[in-house]
Design a protein around this motif. Sequence first.
Motif, PDB file in Angstrom:
ATOM      1  N   MET A 119     -11.950  -9.346   0.133  1.00 15.38           N
ATOM      2  CA  MET A 119     -12.967  -8.975   1.110  1.00 15.38           C
ATOM      3  C   MET A 119     -12.381  -8.773   2.505  1.00 15.38           C
ATOM      4  N   LYS A 120     -11.357  -9.529   2.851  1.00 13.55           N
ATOM      5  CA  LYS A 120     -10.831  -9.432   4.219  1.00 13.55           C
ATOM      6  C   LYS A 120      -9.496  -8.700   4.296  1.00 13.55           C
ATOM      7  N   GLU A 121      -9.016  -8.164   3.187  1.00  9.66           N
ATOM      8  CA  GLU A 121      -7.761  -7.403   3.215  1.00  9.66           C
ATOM      9  C   GLU A 121      -7.957  -6.114   4.007  1.00  9.66           C
ATOM     10  N   LEU A 122      -6.992  -5.816   4.883  1.00  5.26           N
ATOM     11  CA  LEU A 122      -7.158  -4.667   5.766  1.00  5.26           C
ATOM     12  C   LEU A 122      -6.170  -3.529   5.514  1.00  5.26           C
ATOM     13  N   PRO A 123      -4.829  -3.749   5.590  1.00  8.61           N
ATOM     14  CA  PRO A 123      -3.920  -2.590   5.498  1.00  8.61           C
ATOM     15  C   PRO A 123      -4.052  -1.810   4.198  1.00  8.61           C
ATOM     16  N   ALA A 124      -4.089  -2.511   3.060  1.00 10.10           N
ATOM     17  CA  ALA A 124      -4.207  -1.808   1.782  1.00 10.10           C
ATOM     18  C   ALA A 124      -5.518  -1.045   1.690  1.00 10.10           C
ATOM     19  N   THR A 125      -6.593  -1.614   2.233  1.00  9.34           N
ATOM     20  CA  THR A 125      -7.881  -0.935   2.196  1.00  9.34           C
ATOM     21  C   THR A 125      -7.863   0.324   3.055  1.00  9.34           C
ATOM     22  N   LEU A 126      -7.264   0.243   4.233  1.00 10.20           N
ATOM     23  CA  LEU A 126      -7.209   1.398   5.124  1.00 10.20           C
ATOM     24  C   LEU A 126      -6.429   2.561   4.508  1.00 10.20           C
ATOM     25  N   ILE A 127      -5.331   2.237   3.803  1.00  9.10           N
ATOM     26  CA  ILE A 127      -4.429   3.281   3.317  1.00  9.10           C
ATOM     27  C   ILE A 127      -4.854   3.828   1.957  1.00  9.10           C
ATOM     28  N   LEU A 128      -5.349   2.967   1.067  1.00  9.89           N
ATOM     29  CA  LEU A 128      -5.592   3.368  -0.314  1.00  9.89           C
ATOM     30  C   LEU A 128      -7.051   3.665  -0.639  1.00  9.89           C
ATOM     31  N   SER A 129      -7.953   3.417   0.290  1.00 12.09           N
ATOM     32  CA  SER A 129      -9.370   3.641  -0.011  1.00 12.09           C
ATOM     33  C   SER A 129      -9.659   5.112  -0.285  1.00 12.09           C
ATOM     34  N   PRO A 130     -10.572   5.393  -1.211  1.00  8.80           N
ATOM     35  CA  PRO A 130     -11.021   6.780  -1.394  1.00  8.80           C
ATOM     36  C   PRO A 130     -11.644   7.317  -0.107  1.00  8.80           C
ATOM     37  N   THR A 131     -11.676   8.597   0.020  1.00  5.47           N
ATOM     38  CA  THR A 131     -12.231   9.229   1.217  1.00  5.47           C
ATOM     39  C   THR A 131     -13.682   8.800   1.433  1.00  5.47           C
ATOM     40  N   GLY A 132     -13.965   8.315   2.644  1.00  2.00           N
ATOM     41  CA  GLY A 132     -15.314   7.886   2.980  1.00  2.00           C
ATOM     42  C   GLY A 132     -15.646   6.466   2.577  1.00  2.00           C
ATOM     43  N   TYR A 152      -4.708   8.848  -7.778  1.00  2.00           N
ATOM     44  CA  TYR A 152      -4.417   8.741  -6.349  1.00  2.00           C
ATOM     45  C   TYR A 152      -5.719   8.819  -5.540  1.00  2.00           C
ATOM     46  N   GLN A 153      -5.851   7.913  -4.565  1.00  2.00           N
ATOM     47  CA  GLN A 153      -7.046   7.822  -3.721  1.00  2.00           C
ATOM     48  C   GLN A 153      -8.312   7.591  -4.547  1.00  2.00           C
ATOM     49  N   THR A 154      -8.192   6.697  -5.510  1.00  2.64           N
ATOM     50  CA  THR A 154      -9.346   6.285  -6.302  1.00  2.64           C
ATOM     51  C   THR A 154      -9.526   4.780  -6.184  1.00  2.64           C
ATOM     52  N   THR A 155     -10.689   4.307  -6.571  1.00  3.28           N
ATOM     53  CA  THR A 155     -10.957   2.862  -6.556  1.00  3.28           C
ATOM     54  C   THR A 155     -10.021   2.134  -7.513  1.00  3.28           C
ATOM     55  N   PHE A 156      -9.651   2.786  -8.616  1.00  4.55           N
ATOM     56  CA  PHE A 156      -8.742   2.159  -9.584  1.00  4.55           C
ATOM     57  C   PHE A 156      -7.414   1.790  -8.926  1.00  4.55           C
ATOM     58  N   LEU A 157      -6.838   2.691  -8.161  1.00  6.52           N
ATOM     59  CA  LEU A 157      -5.560   2.417  -7.518  1.00  6.52           C
ATOM     60  C   LEU A 157      -5.713   1.339  -6.449  1.00  6.52           C
ATOM     61  N   LEU A 158      -6.823   1.362  -5.724  1.00  4.76           N
ATOM     62  CA  LEU A 158      -7.077   0.341  -4.706  1.00  4.76           C
ATOM     63  C   LEU A 158      -7.184  -1.043  -5.340  1.00  4.76           C
ATOM     64  N   VAL A 159      -7.931  -1.150  -6.437  1.00  2.00           N
ATOM     65  CA  VAL A 159      -8.084  -2.439  -7.122  1.00  2.00           C
ATOM     66  C   VAL A 159      -6.747  -2.903  -7.692  1.00  2.00           C
ATOM     67  N   THR A 160      -5.939  -1.974  -8.208  1.00  3.34           N
ATOM     68  CA  THR A 160      -4.614  -2.334  -8.722  1.00  3.34           C
ATOM     69  C   THR A 160      -3.741  -2.922  -7.621  1.00  3.34           C
ATOM     70  N   ALA A 161      -3.802  -2.331  -6.438  1.00  3.71           N
ATOM     71  CA  ALA A 161      -3.039  -2.870  -5.313  1.00  3.71           C
ATOM     72  C   ALA A 161      -3.530  -4.266  -4.938  1.00  3.71           C
ATOM     73  N   ALA A 170       0.820  -1.209   0.000  1.00  2.00           N
ATOM     74  CA  ALA A 170       0.000   0.000   0.000  1.00  2.00           C
ATOM     75  C   ALA A 170       0.854   1.258   0.000  1.00  2.00           C
ATOM     76  N   LEU A 171       1.915   1.282   0.811  1.00  2.00           N
ATOM     77  CA  LEU A 171       2.783   2.452   0.871  1.00  2.00           C
ATOM     78  C   LEU A 171       3.525   2.661  -0.449  1.00  2.00           C
ATOM     79  N   ALA A 172       3.867   1.557  -1.121  1.00  2.00           N
ATOM     80  CA  ALA A 172       4.496   1.680  -2.434  1.00  2.00           C
ATOM     81  C   ALA A 172       3.549   2.374  -3.413  1.00  2.00           C
ATOM     82  N   PHE A 173       2.267   2.018  -3.363  1.00  2.00           N
ATOM     83  CA  PHE A 173       1.302   2.652  -4.260  1.00  2.00           C
ATOM     84  C   PHE A 173       0.989   4.083  -3.830  1.00  2.00           C
ATOM     85  N   VAL A 174       1.065   4.355  -2.542  1.00  2.00           N
ATOM     86  CA  VAL A 174       0.917   5.743  -2.098  1.00  2.00           C
ATOM     87  C   VAL A 174       2.045   6.594  -2.673  1.00  2.00           C
ATOM     88  N   PHE A 175       3.262   6.047  -2.630  1.00  2.00           N
ATOM     89  CA  PHE A 175       4.423   6.772  -3.149  1.00  2.00           C
ATOM     90  C   PHE A 175       4.280   7.045  -4.646  1.00  2.00           C
TER      91      PHE A 175
END
Length: 519
Positions: free
Chosen positions: A460-473, A388-397, A373-378
Amino acid sequence: MPPVFIWLPAAAIGLLMLLPPVYLLVRTLESGTAGLDVLFSMRTLGILLRTVLLVGVVTAACAAIGVSLAWLTLRTDLPFRRVFGMLTALPLAIPSYVFALLVITALGPKGMAQGWLEPLGVDRLPSIFGLPGAALTLTLLSFPYVMLPVKAAMQRMDPAMEEAARSLGRSSREAFFSVTLPLLRPAIVAGSLLVALYTLSDFGAVSLLRYQTFTWVIFIQYETAFDRSIAAALSLALTALAIALLIAESRTRGNAVYHRVTPGAQRVPHVASLGRWRWPATLYAAAVVFLSLAGPVALLIYWVVRGVTAGEPLDLLWSNTVSTIYVSALAAGAAAVAATPVALLTVRYPGWVSSLLERLAYVGFALPGLAVALAFVFFGASVLTPVYQTTFLLVTAYVVLFLPASVGATQTALKQVSPRLEEAARSLGKTPFHAFRLVTLPMLSKGIAAGAALVFLLTMKELPATLILSPTGFRTLATSVWSAASEAFFARAAMPAILLIIAAGIPTTLLILREQEER
């Protein structure tokens, strides 16, 4: 030379999989000699040995349970075998941190089991913390990684070889060990590799059960240290361990052929009679279902009831459930599409390039979700700003994290499809792409579907990547469970955990029912 429709998307996937290791390498180099000192310290060696021990125990146990249950539910007259076939796939939907909390609640100090046994004079149970608890938790959650690809391989297997062995006087048991089991080696190895990599990357179970592995140390370093370069160095060491596992898997797999060399009619395989072992086998399957699924769900229901009676509101979290299903379905579809060219290249065109790509595809699964997740944030903040901070980036991760689940299942199915079928289509004037689409792709559908189902459950059960990369809200059931559990509101965490299991269980059940109807 592979066709363009194979090597071009496969190369793109390889570049995508390089992003996390490149990020970790850059951050490690920033640490200078400090990173090297940590990597070669005696403490790191101890962590390495504990991690390898846990991986070995969990992988061996999952292989034994997964293969035995696949055979019992597909090739024997086990009572309720279709029900067991569905229920034994569902533990994948339970997050490791939820299961670990339930293990502590049931078997820990002053837990429920201790309370039941005190009237019998049992003052203290053996400690569940450390290796026993971590190995138990990860085994009961991970054996479907072996069972599902083995079942898929069994469904594609030519029963003529088993029939030939029995015609020579061998029993069903002897035919299984001498004929069936060797043919299942690719599926067993692929599933065992997923178990090993999942165990390497798990944080929830090992942290709660106090077993110090690489992931626990990496997460602590990320959360407590201002300089995260040391954590990146440890993540790089974890990557090296994952690559070592991939090399071992490649050598174990060998170069044997597992598809038919001659055409033949598809027949229903022989169902073995268990005889006097019929009810002991049923008890074994029921015990696995109870320990891995029924018992944990019963405890979650108990906590929901306890919370409601104590005044907790019963919130069904519909929006979180819809968000979870939506993003998991996107990730499953994207991973299935990405895995197909990788599997085609590695199986049909073996060589050092395809071997390198295969290893890259599996690396992400071994890395902690936080590191990916931090790699994708970078990269998202500095290079890919529009996404950045879109569903596309989250799904890519998610694809980077869970691509091996899809690749392994697709490879297993592809190895059982003779390349002569495509050659025959091409001799009739079809292009390589049309030969693949008309001949090979339909025969890969079960493997692709099994891989997509695994990715769906993992997402469905992934946590760290979801917490960091999810869009706002954007909130999922996993983040709802974690936020409640981290605040010690376990009764509040139980309801989203149950919803998570139900949401993951429905498509899994439908997939297994479809496979049973096709048999």
